[in-house]
Motif scaffolding. Sequence first.
Motif, mmCIF file in Angstrom:
data_model
loop_
_atom_site.group_PDB
_atom_site.id
_atom_site.type_symbol
_atom_site.label_atom_id
_atom_site.label_comp_id
_atom_site.label_asym_id
_atom_site.label_seq_id
_atom_site.Cartn_x
_atom_site.Cartn_y
_atom_site.Cartn_z
ATOM 1 N N THR A 1 0.866 -1.182 0.000
ATOM 2 C CA THR A 1 0.000 0.000 0.000
ATOM 3 C C THR A 1 0.895 1.222 0.000
ATOM 4 O O THR A 1 1.737 1.375 0.879
ATOM 5 N N SER B 1 -6.500 -1.566 -7.494
ATOM 6 C CA SER B 1 -7.440 -2.293 -6.635
ATOM 7 C C SER B 1 -8.544 -2.929 -7.475
ATOM 8 O O SER B 1 -9.121 -3.927 -7.100
ATOM 9 N N HIS B 2 -8.837 -2.334 -8.635
ATOM 10 C CA HIS B 2 -9.817 -2.937 -9.543
ATOM 11 C C HIS B 2 -9.180 -3.102 -10.913
ATOM 12 O O HIS B 2 -9.311 -2.227 -11.765
#
Length: 573
Positions: free
Chosen positions: A4, A111-112
Amino acid sequence: MLHTAIEQRLHLRVLEVLPDASLDCLRLRPCADTKFGDYQANGLMTLAKERKQNPRQLAEEVLLGLDVADLCSSVEIAGAGFLNFRLKTEAVAQMLVDAQQGDALFVAPASHPRRFVVDFSSPNVAKPMHVGHIRSTILGDAIARTLRRLGHTVITDNHIGDWGTQFGKLLIGWKTDLDRAALDRDPLVEMGRLYKLVNARFEADDVIKGQARQELVKLQDGDAENLACWREMIELSLREFDKIYQRLGVRFDHVLGESFYNPQLKGVVQALVDAGLARESEGAIVVFFEDIPELKENPALIQKNDGAANYTTTDLATLAYRRETFHPDEVVYVTDGRQQLHFKQLFTIYHRWQPSDTTVLSHVWFGMILGPDNKPFKTRTGENIELGWLLNEAEERAFTTVTEKNPEMPESERREIARVVGIGAVKYSDLLPNRQSDYVFSWDKMLALQGNTAPYLQYAYTRIRSVFRKAAELGWQPGAARFALAMPEEIALAKHLLRYGQTLEGVLSEYRANYLCNYLYDLAGLFARFYENCPILKSEGEERNDRLALCELAGRVLKEGLNILGIETTEKM
Ligand code: ARG
């Protein structure tokens, strides 16, 4: 564990205080001037407006509830209600430790993840690739690489121009004037000669015009002889294009030329007519855009009055095929700016035709390459510059420089370095300018070892590598480091490394590779300052280990970043 990025962590902390704020509005950006902090959240102003609140007051409320003591040494309210965050050195060090131990290298995967078709390069059969195709090939490849690096699925498709009226002329030339020996030597040059030969007589000569039309009709009707000639032209052209792609390190998942869609074209026209989206006008079938001011004056032809479909029809069929076959979330087209109208028309027609299809359609266009005279870049005799020639010339020039610097190096090694530097220079000089502006082509500028150039970055990389060669000679290897980051130059370099992932996201948000170029240029500059001010091999113990490890991370980011631009590195220069 997934990496992250630090700006994401801060972003989430801010969202904790403002749970009902939209995800996007509080994104953190790097501060333009590090005097004020490292990251800035400026979305509070928009949010305050929405909530009819005083922005500074909202910022104060956020500040009260915010808990970032583990990541930041300070958070300050600035201006009308920005928040400026300054990272804690320990937090920066921890990110470096994570990067050294994991393989994420400061990049958080999307994240997608989404599916992309990238349509680029797309040269035309029987014609040499020219500078317009250069930019598409280089930029398209960099975009595809960036997408993959962030974890998206990428399907690359080379939409070769292998159909159209030019084949009428080419077939006449092929049948009457073909020089087989010349064709063997250089197929594209010979085919180019044939085309020009017929084309020169075409306008003034109605007989030739009629013949060209006939040859084309025969080809379209599947005449065996014409089909065989046409296939040979394609095969020879693709072989030549592949040589260039190999030199550039570019590959395609699919090479589906325009002709692949021929069987679909009649159906596309019929479907649009049936849906009431296209109608007959003066013998042709046309789509009108009465309701769109910028397209009002530019109706799109999808079938000419001789019954032939065209570029737009083919692109509509291509899009339908891609949707059914690849199920993309987005299709990205990389072409020069002169095709803007075409893609506006195409996207508009497609959306009317398939109103429920949510595929994002993006036209990533670029400006022209200009010669020293500020006119479109051509040879002295006014011909298009050929990509193959350009790459040869770049390698030759780089070879001269490499030889001057390293006269005693074996020739094969000098050639290899010159290849990497020459091709890297051409690519980088093309990616560095804002893609929408024209730029002036300059050998001296692109091959310079100083300034924002590929050779400069490649040279910076070799300096890092030479540190490790020396360290190895002395028996040192970088081990797990703690990253004390005592010197300002170390901190500045470390913080810059942390911004790598966000830079790649920035590239994708606008399809601008120059953001990565400038990031790498800054990285090389910060590395140079670190290198000059913080002795590496002359330091000792943990300090030496820390610096070697920082050096290593900088080298990895530099190499990977160049690789994403499609640019190779070497160990020595
Ligand atoms: N062959 C075209 C040209 O050279 C570019 C094709 C771009 N891709 C597309 N789907 N229209 O101009």
